[in-house]
Every structure is written in structure tokens, then in C-alpha cells.
Enzyme design. Structure first.
Site, PDB file in Angstrom:
ATOM      1  N   SER A   1       0.505  -1.288   0.304  1.00  0.00           N
ATOM      2  CA  SER A   1      -0.027   0.179   0.039  1.00  0.00           C
ATOM      3  C   SER A   1       1.489   1.264   0.125  1.00  0.00           C
ATOM      4  CB  SER A   1      -0.877  -0.189   0.998  1.00  0.00           C
ATOM      5  OG  SER A   1      -1.513  -1.577   1.067  1.00  0.00           O
ATOM      6  N   GLU A   2       1.735   1.208   0.405  1.00  0.00           N
ATOM      7  CA  GLU A   2       2.472   2.558   0.689  1.00  0.00           C
ATOM      8  C   GLU A   2       3.992   1.751   1.356  1.00  0.00           C
ATOM      9  OE1 GLU A   2      -0.493   4.522   1.621  1.00  0.00           O
ATOM     10  OE2 GLU A   2      -0.208   3.147   2.736  1.00  0.00           O
ATOM     11  N   THR A   3       4.832   2.278   0.660  1.00  0.00           N
ATOM     12  CA  THR A   3       6.694   2.195   1.002  1.00  0.00           C
ATOM     13  C   THR A   3       7.279   3.635   1.510  1.00  0.00           C
ATOM     14  OG1 THR A   3       6.740   1.085  -0.837  1.00  0.00           O
ATOM     15  CG2 THR A   3       8.908   1.513  -0.367  1.00  0.00           C
TER      16      THR A   3
END
Length: 303
Positions: free
Chosen positions: A45-47
């Protein structure tokens, strides 16, 4: 060049639950295009990319990317990165260790309080940098229901109706009747633009009052197919904006209110997000997001 990274599961106290997060600890020197490509490679979903802070009194500057674009702010990357940087500072702790971590995000400086416990998940709580406010109106029940594969009578409960709020990132908030309707909600892409074509309503947070856990106040799901996220197990930025939804529809009294939101249960990745709302003279005065996180892997990128 070898760049250290870690994988965490956030808004949970155990591995393989919650929302997975990648944090690249050595992000200096990477171009925007390289960061976006790495985020797409991790496909989470996020980095997060950790960079030296511009203010030496702060802990770090961070950039947050989904597989499709950069975000100015996000909740589970903030919680996970704060806990990871506290681990980097203290190492393995035997008792308790407290830390204040200040992250420079595109939305502004985010102050996080972190508690580490030996042999247990870390906990972080942060002050939401921008208070929730209404955004543009959303559409009618019929196209919204079609976009989620539901019947129009399943959209809404009590006095809750579809709305849009934002606290750095805008979301369309869609109340549904119960857990059954929530479990059956699924993006119908042929109808998605008809319901949510007008920016900034393309990221959709579906919620109901009925819950699985006895101490949760709401159950939720978040769909952002146009951001490269079919479904998100836990969305702190949406929880931050949800403070405005709860204040508006539930007509909370002045004081501090604790609200626990469960998310990810329909994905097999149960997550618990703590939302604290301070009200003064009927208006939002302060909002905090809290949750646990565990480190599940470490490695190096050869880039």
C-alpha cells in the site's frame, strides 16, 4: 549501492496481520522516479523513503509512495516509520523505552510519541497535522451503490449519509447498513467513474457501526483502485479524516473521545486503529492516531 530496508506490519501486534509497510532507511540520492519504481516493486500500500531531516532537531524527512503516486501524508507509514526509527535509536530493549520522533512529511512536521516494550509490539501515536474538514459533496445513493455492488437501501445508516472529508488526503466516506453489506462491498470498475469521477472522491472508505471486535466502534474497508490499491488493510489517513465524519453525524459533546476502528478483517489482515478526538465549542480541537507495529523483515536493496 546497498540501501537498507525493513518490512513492518502496522496497526497490529503480530506478524502477518495489519497493514504491511516497506521503509527504505537509506533513501538519500534517489530520484522521484526511482522512488516510485521501488514502491511499485514492493507493491505494498505504501513505501517510505527516509532522508536526512532538513531541521537537525527533527528525526528524519520522509517521502511516502503508493505503487501509483506520492502522498503528502499517510497514517500507517507514519506509525510504522516512527516505531522503526525508535528501534534504530534504542536497539533491542528489555524493559520500556519512550521516544519522541518528529517526521518531516510533505504535509508538514508530524510529532509522534513512541513506546517500545521488550518482546512486544511497539506503539506510536501522532498528532494529526491537519484537522479534518469537509470536501466537495458526493453523489447520489444509486450510483454509489452500483459502484460498490450494493443495493441503494444498504447505503446509509441512522443519520449517516455519504460524505467527503479530508485531513491531508481526501476520501469519500460511505456508510453502509451492517457487516453483511460491508463484507459484500466490492469495486465495480464499470460504475466507479460514474459515482466517483470528480476529484477528490476516488478513494472510498466504506464503514458501518456493527463490528467484529467487542471494543471497536466502527468497522471499515478502504478501496483505492485508481491509486494502485485494490483494498487497504488499514488506512490511518482515512481515520484522521473520519474524525470529521464522526463529529458531524454523531454530534459529539465537548471533551476527548476514544474511538477504535477495525479494518482489514475481510482481507484476513485484522487491524485496529485508535482515534482520539478533542472537541472544544463543538469544533475539532485536536486529533490523534495511534497503533502498534512489528518489524517482520530486514534486507538490502542493491540500487
Amino acid at each position: 549501492m546497498a540501501r537498507r530496508y525493513a518490512l513492518l506490519d502496522v496497526f497490529t501486534n503480530r506478524a502477518l496481520a495489519g497493514n504491511p509497510l516497506a521503509v527504505v532507511l537509506d533513501g538519500e540520492g534517489l530520484s522521484d522516479e526511482r522512488m516510485q519504481a521501488i514502491a511499485k516493486e514492493f507493491n505494498l500500500s505504501e513505501t517510505v523513503f527516509v532522508l536526512p531531516a532538513e531541521n537537525p532537531a527533527h528525526s528524519a524527512k520522509v517521502r511516502i509512495f503508493t505503487p501509483g503516486r506520492e502522498l503528502p501524508f499517510a497514517g500507517h507509514p507514519t506509525v510504522g516509520t516512527a516505531i522503526l526509527l525508535a528501534h534504530e535509536r534504542f536497539g533491542d530493549v528489555e524493559g520500556d523505552a519512550d521516544a519522541v520522533v518528529v517526521l518531516e512529511e510533505k504535509i508538514g512536521n508530524v510529532r509522534c510519541g513512541v513506546v517500545l516494550k521488550g518482546g512486544a509490539a511497539g506503539f506510536a501515536e501522532f498528532d494529526v497535522p491537519k484537522l479534518s474538514s469537509p470536501s466537495m459533496p458526493v453523489g447520489a445513493k444509486e450510483p454509489i451503490a452500483a459502484a460498490l455492488g450494493l443495493s441503494p437501501h444498504e447505503v446509509g445508516f441512522e443519520n449517516h449519509v455519504p460524505s467527503c472529508f479530508e485531513a491531508g488526503v481526501p476520501f469519500a466516506f460511505i456508510p453502509v447498513a451492517n457487516l453483511d453489506a460491508l463484507s459484500r462491498a466490492k469495486p465495480q470498475m464499470q460504475d466507479w467513474d460514474g459515482a466517483f469521477a470528480a476529484e477528490p472522491h476516488r478513494d472510498v472508505y466504506v464503514y458501518c457501526r456493527q463490528t467484529t471486535a467487542h471494543d471497536s466502534a466502527f468497522s471499515a474497508r478502504m478501496f483505492a483502485p485508481t491509486m494502485g490499491i485494490v483494498e487497504d488493510p488499514a488506512t490511518g489517513a482515512a481515520a484522521a479524516a473520519f474524525a470529521g465524519v464522526v463529529r458531524h453525524f454523531d454530534e459529539l459533546l465537548d471533551g476527548t473521545h476514544f474511538i477504535r476502528i477495525e479494518q482489514g478483517y475481510h482481507m484476513g489482515r485484522p487491524s485496529l486503529i485508535d482515534l482520539e478526538i478533542d472537541l472544544d465549542n463543538g469544533k475539532l480541537h485536536g486529533v490523534r492516531i495511534g497503533g502498534q507495529a512489528v518489524v517482520v523483515a530486514r534486507g538490502e536493496l542493491y540500487l
